[in-house]
Design an enzyme around this catalytic site. Structure first.
Site, PDB file in Angstrom:
ATOM      1  N   LYS A  52      43.048 -59.374 -35.891  1.00 57.31           N
ATOM      2  CA  LYS A  52      44.500 -59.478 -35.028  1.00 57.31           C
ATOM      3  C   LYS A  52      43.039 -58.744 -33.487  1.00 57.31           C
ATOM      4  CE  LYS A  52      45.642 -54.395 -35.480  1.00 57.31           C
ATOM      5  NZ  LYS A  52      46.839 -53.490 -35.620  1.00 57.31           N
ATOM      6  N   ARG A 147      57.901 -47.519 -36.881  1.00 56.06           N
ATOM      7  CA  ARG A 147      57.695 -48.558 -35.971  1.00 56.06           C
ATOM      8  C   ARG A 147      58.707 -49.863 -36.176  1.00 56.06           C
ATOM      9  NH1 ARG A 147      51.305 -49.833 -35.233  1.00 56.06           N
ATOM     10  NH2 ARG A 147      51.181 -50.631 -36.806  1.00 56.06           N
ATOM     11  N   TYR A 284      29.066 -44.414  -6.033  1.00 59.96           N
ATOM     12  CA  TYR A 284      30.196 -44.741  -5.719  1.00 59.96           C
ATOM     13  C   TYR A 284      30.593 -43.088  -5.859  1.00 59.96           C
ATOM     14  CZ  TYR A 284      31.524 -49.563  -5.621  1.00 59.96           C
ATOM     15  OH  TYR A 284      31.535 -50.865  -5.104  1.00 59.96           O
ATOM     16  N   MET A 333      32.696 -51.253 -11.939  1.00 61.63           N
ATOM     17  CA  MET A 333      33.149 -52.780 -12.651  1.00 61.63           C
ATOM     18  C   MET A 333      32.494 -53.131 -12.971  1.00 61.63           C
ATOM     19  SD  MET A 333      35.949 -55.381 -10.853  1.00 61.63           S
ATOM     20  CE  MET A 333      37.426 -53.913 -10.791  1.00 61.63           C
TER      21      MET A 333
END
Length: 394
Positions: A52, A147, A284, A333
């Site tokens: 997964k 769950r 930044y 980013m």
């Protein structure tokens, strides 16, 4: 989701000149980990490999395809689309179990692609049953995670599931949730999970129901409890050579004992190099201030690639030409700035290693990376973005 990729016979064959950021995946180590798991279980037991979340970031299609080539017949994913990718992009022939909820309206798709759906509760089972066609299913038992599934005391509900005519129940399972804890209280909790699951299976069998495939143990549970009374084990994270708890010495000892090996080396490029003077700021917000004349390299990985901003705050270093180069300022980013020794002849195009082995055989231990991210191992690696090229070798 990744598509099927070329597999190189060795890491030395790989040419990465055109790549911005990449994850080198050692499939020989994956095979080693499968063999280590097989050494624990009996010959009658199977392994259902959890692929997964894009195989925890390592690329589900190629990983599953390779696993099938070495004898794996069962796979587990979390979502319908992940299962469809394995069938259509990887041409996976084995059984595929979807571990969580799929919209009941997709029942026809489940049947068409020969997928096995988890029954998360009786209400869901009823909705699936109301639609035409027979779908393969595994029942989920809630043994303490709270769950999915019903409790062991709800045995009559489980019996009612078997009576639904449009469901072909081929297995029953539960999930350990504290197997990575080693306190007496946690050990007792894990034992209670095992007992609750066994109670459901035993009662159903005594009532004459064929429960099909029984599976409870995840990867670490397999290493810890060596319980061979079930039909298969369900390893996830340890397939990829990584522990659930990076700071847990007991977990590390188990991985060492069973010779579990990590698969990946994460690398990127130096994009630009500049020298700045004392007092100049980097990044930044100007959070980093040079204490002297410094050499700064901008490397081609950022938080959108899955390189966490927490690495900035925790003073993580990357490996460039054998030098540990600390992050300066905050991870951006798309890029990150690091401090390189003034005497290091670093050039644009050079390789920066985030973890794993660099081009000269130097190693930056993955443990240092995961410690500095400040988030779980599973979350860290599953964040690896699509801009990271996965490259596979034996």
């Amino acid at each position: 989701m990744s598509t099927l990729s070329k597999i190189y016979s060795s890491a030395k064959e790989i040419n990465t000149d055109s790549l911005r950021c990449w994850l080198e995946v050692n499939l020989s180590n994956l095979k080693n980990n499968i063999e280590s798991i097989r050494s624990i279980i009996t010959d009658k037991m199977d392994i259902i490999c959890v692929v997964k979340a894009n195989a925890y970031g390592f690329g589900s299609v190629t990983i599953a395809n390779y696993l099938e080539s070495i004898g794996i017949k069962y796979f587990a994913v979390s979502a319908l689309q992940e299962a469809l990718d394995l069938r259509t992009k990887g041409n996976i022939k084995g059984e595929i179990l979807i571990l969580t909820w799929t919209p009941p309206c997709e029942k026809e798709t489940l049947i068409k692609y020969n997928l096995t759906q988890t029954l998360v509760d009786y209400n869901y089972a009823q909705k699936l049953n109301e639609l035409p066609g027979t779908v393969k299913c595994h029942i989920k038992v809630d043994t303490g995670l709270n769950r999915f599934g019903h409790k062991s005391k709800d045995i009559e509900i489980f019996k009612k599931m078997f009576e639904l005519k449009n469901l072909n129940i081929t297995g029953i399972f539960s999930h350990l949730c504290r197997e990575f804890e080693f306190s007496e209280e946690a050990n007792n909790f894990s034992k209670s999970q095992i007992e609750n699951y066994d109670k459901v299976v035993e009662q159903l069998q005594q009532a004459g129901f064929n429960v099909g495939i029984k599976h409870l143990m995840n990867g670490l549970g397999t290493l810890r409890f060596n319980d061979t009374k079930y039909d298969m084990v369900r390893p996830g994270l340890i397939l990829y050579g990584l522990p659930e708890d990076i700071e847990n010495d007991n977990v590390k000892e188990l991985l060492t004992k069973y010779k579990i090996k990590p698969l990946g080396s994460l690398k990127c490029r130096v994009m630009a190099v500049k020298t700045i003077e004392k007092g100049e700021k980097v990044g930044y917000g100007g959070k980093y201030v040079a204490q002297d004349k410094e050499k700064i390299a901008t490397i081609s990985i950022g938080f959108v690639d899955g390189f966490p901003c927490t690495c900035s705050k925790n003073k993580f270093s990357v490996l460039i030409k054998g030098n540990l180069c600390p992050i300066t300022g905050n991870v951006c980013m798309d890029v990150t700035m690091v401090k390189v020794p003034l005497e290091c002849d670093v050039q644009a195009g050079d390789i920066a290693t985030i973890f794993g082995f660099d081009e000269n055989g130097n190693q930056l231990n993955y443990q240092q990376y995961f410690e500095k991210t400040g988030i779980s191992v599973e979350e860290t690696i599953s964040r690896f973005g699509p801009r990271i090229t996965r490259i596979y070798h034996l």
